[in-house]
Each structure stands twice: as structure tokens, then as C-alpha cells.
Design an enzyme around this catalytic site. Structure first.
Site, PDB file in Angstrom:
ATOM      1  N   SER A 125       0.839  -1.202   0.000  1.00 16.12           N
ATOM      2  CA  SER A 125       0.000   0.000   0.000  1.00 16.12           C
ATOM      3  C   SER A 125       0.869   1.244   0.000  1.00 16.12           C
ATOM      4  CB  SER A 125      -0.880   0.001   1.259  1.00 16.12           C
ATOM      5  OG  SER A 125      -1.537   1.229   1.411  1.00 16.12           O
ATOM      6  N   TYR A 150      -3.081  -0.355  10.058  1.00 20.66           N
ATOM      7  CA  TYR A 150      -3.145  -0.978   8.737  1.00 20.66           C
ATOM      8  C   TYR A 150      -1.853  -0.708   7.960  1.00 20.66           C
ATOM      9  CZ  TYR A 150      -3.967  -1.206   3.745  1.00 20.66           C
ATOM     10  OH  TYR A 150      -3.829  -1.445   2.400  1.00 20.66           O
ATOM     11  N   LYS A 154       1.300  -3.319   6.672  1.00 19.79           N
ATOM     12  CA  LYS A 154       1.823  -3.449   5.308  1.00 19.79           C
ATOM     13  C   LYS A 154       3.340  -3.271   5.289  1.00 19.79           C
ATOM     14  CE  LYS A 154      -1.853  -4.338   2.863  1.00 19.79           C
ATOM     15  NZ  LYS A 154      -1.968  -5.430   1.910  1.00 19.79           N
TER      16      LYS A 154
END
Length: 184
Positions: A125, A150, A154
Site C-alpha cells: 500500500s 493498517y 503493510k
């Protein structure tokens, strides 16, 4: 070649499955359907004329993951999309994100090493760039502190994959998206 697409019933995963099948690859999908629906398989079949195989289980389960790989020893490469993906939810429930995103990746990489699968493309991401100091962001931009659990998962997943590459015969690429959109 048979390609495993984890999270293959999700948005980016299903589009990738379509492209792979249209290029002649055999695709097998592993998805726990937590953010998607098995109905996507029928839509893929409508577009490509080929219904990909779907195995429904959670990659966080090491026993099921290892059993899957033992039963599918002809997989030539992996594209890893499976992960929780909501920035807001990750802030409210960070441990859910760390457990799911990291554990599933550990189990996947361990199984790849045991089965001798040497190629992985990872769906990362743009969040790994944090709040960039200059725009536009390029592949040479520094990775900064993630602004959400989040994003941090990643970044950690990228690090885990890089360490697995250094310790084995695996080759890898991380794809860092910014707001993918589109439709068939």
C-alpha cells in the site's frame, strides 16, 4: 503455470484473477470471504469463460494453510492480496489487524519455503510512505512512520517478505497502490 491468488475474491484480487486467466494461467484462489463474496467467482467465470478454483479458509490457520500447500504442490507462484484493509477500523482495533495481516503472511511464507515456491508478488500500500515530505511520491521516496496500524502491517509485511527473500530462494516484489479503481 498455476498461480495462487490469496484474497482473490476481493476487488484487486478478482481483477488480477481475470487478467491471469486471460493470459492463460491456471488460478487457484484462497480467501476466507471476510471482505468479499463467493459470488465473485461466477462473475469472473462470466468475464473469462473459466471458473477459477476457490478454497475457502483462513490463512491464519497454520494447519489448514499447510494442508492446502501439501495438496497443491504444483503452484508456481503466489500473489498475496489477503489482508484486512480499513484504515479506520485498524485504528479502532489494531490487534485484529496485526494478528490477521501478519500471521497470515508468516503462514504463507513458511509454506512457500517448505514447498519450494520461489515467487511472490505482494499487495502492499502507499500507506508505507506515511505522510510524504515531497510530492509526487515515487518508488525512491523514503518510507516514513505509518499513520495507522493498517499501514504499519503493510510495512511489516514488506519487511517479513524481504527477510524471507534474504534467507531463502524466494524472489518478491511489493506493489504499493494509491486508490485503485475500475470495473469490467
Amino acid at each position: 503455470m498455476k498461480i495462487l491468488v490469496t484474497g482473490g475474491t476481493g476487488y484487486i484480487g478478482s481483477h488480477t484473477v481475470v487478467e491471469l486467466q486471460q493470459q492463460g494461467y491456471e488460478v487457484i484462489i484462497v480467501d476466507n470471504l471476510s471482505n468479499s463474496s463467493a459470488g465473485v467467482i461466477e462473475r469472473i467465470a462470466m468475464i473469462t469463460g473459466i471458473k477459477p478454483e476457490l478454497q475457502v479458509f483462513d490463512l491464519c490457520d497454520p494447519v489448514k494453510t499447510e494442508r492446502f500447500f501439501s495438496e497443491n504442490q504444483d503452484i508456481g507462484a503466489v500473489i498475496h492480496f489477503a489482508a484486512y484493509k480499513s484504515v479506520g477500523e485498524s485504528v479502532k482495533n489494531p490487534l485484529k489487524y496485526y494478528k490477521n495481516n501478519l500471521l497470515s503472511t508468516v503462514n504463507l511464507l513458511e509454506s512457500m519455503v517448505r514447498q519450494g515456491i520461489r515467487s511472490i508478488a505482494f499487495s502492499s500500500s502507499c500507506t508505507v510512505y506515511g505522510q510524504p515530505e515531497t510530492l509526487p511520491v515515487t518508488e525512491n521516496s523514503p518510507l516514513l512512520k505509518a499513520e495507522s496500524p493498517y499501514g504499519n502491517t503493510k510495512k511489516i509485511m514488506e519487511d517479513m517478505i524481504a527477510d524471507a527473500v534474504n534467507a531463502s530462494d524466494i524472489t518478491a516484489i511489493s506493489l504499493r497502490y494509491f486508490n485503485p479503481i475500475g470495473a469490467h
